[in-house]
Structures are given as C-alpha cells and as structure tokens.
Scaffold this motif. Structure first.
Motif, mmCIF file in Angstrom:
data_model
loop_
_atom_site.group_PDB
_atom_site.id
_atom_site.type_symbol
_atom_site.label_atom_id
_atom_site.label_comp_id
_atom_site.label_asym_id
_atom_site.label_seq_id
_atom_site.Cartn_x
_atom_site.Cartn_y
_atom_site.Cartn_z
ATOM 1 N N THR A 22 -33.413 4.684 0.060
ATOM 2 C CA THR A 22 -32.638 5.071 0.385
ATOM 3 C C THR A 22 -31.324 5.217 0.186
ATOM 4 O O THR A 22 -30.615 6.263 0.119
ATOM 5 N N LEU A 23 -30.879 4.155 -0.582
ATOM 6 C CA LEU A 23 -29.420 4.172 -1.629
ATOM 7 C C LEU A 23 -29.492 5.575 -2.474
ATOM 8 O O LEU A 23 -28.934 6.440 -2.631
ATOM 9 N N LEU A 24 -30.983 5.958 -3.294
ATOM 10 C CA LEU A 24 -31.617 6.524 -3.838
ATOM 11 C C LEU A 24 -31.594 8.043 -3.608
ATOM 12 O O LEU A 24 -30.686 9.037 -3.690
ATOM 13 N N HIS A 25 -32.200 8.580 -2.423
ATOM 14 C CA HIS A 25 -30.960 9.533 -1.813
ATOM 15 C C HIS A 25 -29.845 9.738 -1.280
ATOM 16 O O HIS A 25 -30.106 11.032 -0.881
ATOM 17 N N LEU A 26 -29.637 9.232 -0.891
ATOM 18 C CA LEU A 26 -28.050 9.358 -0.315
ATOM 19 C C LEU A 26 -27.714 10.086 -1.600
ATOM 20 O O LEU A 26 -26.334 10.994 -1.746
ATOM 21 N N GLN A 27 -27.223 9.384 -3.076
ATOM 22 C CA GLN A 27 -26.966 9.543 -3.778
ATOM 23 C C GLN A 27 -27.122 10.726 -4.527
ATOM 24 O O GLN A 27 -26.313 11.659 -5.128
ATOM 25 N N LEU A 28 -27.881 11.503 -4.339
ATOM 26 C CA LEU A 28 -29.147 12.939 -4.397
ATOM 27 C C LEU A 28 -28.678 13.670 -3.577
ATOM 28 O O LEU A 28 -29.297 14.955 -4.053
ATOM 29 N N GLY A 29 -28.174 13.349 -2.307
ATOM 30 C CA GLY A 29 -28.254 14.625 -1.404
ATOM 31 C C GLY A 29 -29.791 14.558 -0.528
ATOM 32 O O GLY A 29 -29.140 16.209 0.069
#
Length: 210
Positions: free
Chosen positions: A111-118
């Motif tokens: 979840t955090l990775l996908h938020l970071q990458l947009g």
C-alpha cells in the motif's frame, strides 16, 4: 515448470524463493501486467490474470503464492528443505505466520509503495492504516524470531512470506534499531534462494528507473 511472475511483485518473490529453496528447474515468464496488451494475452492464457501462477509440465495452472508452496511441498517433499512441516500443529503455526505476514506486513508495505509511486491515488487514511499495520507486524516478527533463527524454527513458508514484505517495508519503517529483525534480514540475504530473488528484483527496479 513455468512461473508467471514479476520480480518486483512480493507474491512472485515469495513463490520464487520457495522454488529456489526446492532446487527445482523453472522457466520464469516475466510479465508487466500494467501493459494492456501483455495483460490481454495473459488473460487469454489464464483468465484470472493474476501473478504468480505456476504452470506444471502437464499444463496444470496453480495460482496464489501460498498454494504454489503447498503444491511444491506436496509434490516434491524430498527436494530441499521442508517448507511446511508434516506435524499438524507445526504446520498450522507456519500457515498462521504465512497469513499474518501476508496480510499485516506485505499488504501494508505494498500500500505504501503504491502510494509513493502514484500507482494508487493519494489516500491519507490508507497510509495511516498501512503504517499502523507495519508497526503491528514488527513486534509479531520479533516474537516469532525470539527462539530463532527462522520464524518457525527452520526455514519455512513463513519466511518465504515475510521476507518480500521486509524488502519494501524497510524503506517505510526501518528496523535498524530492532536487532532481531535486522539480524534476520542479514541472515536471510546470505541464503542463496533469497539473494537470487532479491537480485532479480533489484535489477528490475534499476531497469525501470533507467
């Protein structure tokens, strides 16, 4: 056998670690499912369109990382380490840790990775929840590691589940000051199956960033 996967996918990493542990020959079919044409071709071959998916020599299609590991242990028990113990209570503990670290550690890190990458639209509530789950997962990891050296004593499906989550989680919630987890991470990365899996992931990220 063929493993349909992406080296940056944590669930693909989980299945790949198990395959390398078992020392089984496998052809990697690397897919970028964000490419619409690739996804359409894959869905024509495998309608669920999810990775990882293991295809056996006789054409059987086995989805979901935990089920893939169950299949490998059932069909190749004499190859490599026993990833799911035969004794029922020990097996139940491994399966419990597998589910806990998939749901608490891995999914939160993603979840955090996908938020970071947009890849995922900004969502403060989801971000807070993911950080909360990581903060919950680390003490559970420490408790499971306290007897050492692996989560269930011997290297198992539980480790296959936890390590890919840590691959990403460490950038969002470092564990340098958590010696049990830090030592576990260093120890795991000296294991050939884990080192090879993360080397593929590192290479894929470098190529994507180039």
């Amino acid at each position: 056998m063929q493993l349909y996967m992406n080296p940056m996918s944590t669930y693909s990493q989980k299945a790949l670690i198990a395959l390398y542990e078992k020392g089984l020959p496998v052809t990697l079919q690397v897919l970028n499912l964000r490419d619409r044409a690739v996804r359409q071709r894959y869905e024509a071959h495998y309608p669920l369109g999810r990775i990882p998916m293991l295809e056996t020599d006789d054409g059987q299609q086995i989805p979901e990382s935990s089920i893939i590991i169950e299949y490998l242990q059932d069909h190749y028990p004499s190859h490599g380490p026993c990833l799911i113990p035969a004794e029922r209570e020990a097996a139940r503990q491994v399966r419990l840790l597998d589910r806990l670290f998939d749901q608490c550690l891995n999914d939160a890190a993603l979840t955090l990775l996908h938020l970071q990458l947009g890849i995922r639209q900004a969502d403060e509530r989801a971000e807070r929840k993911a950080h909360k789950w990581l903060a919950t997962a680390y003490p559970m990891l420490e408790q499971a590691l306290s007897p050492g050296p692996w989560l269930a004593g011997a290297f198992s499906m539980a480790d296959c589940a936890a390590l890919p989550g840590l691959y990403y989680a460490r950038q969002f919630l470092p564990f340098d000051e958590r010696p049990l987890i830090a030592d576990y991470w260093q120890r795991a990365n000296t294991r050939p199956s884990v080192a090879a899996t993360f080397a593929l992931a590192d290479q894929a990220w470098r190529e994507q960033s180039a």
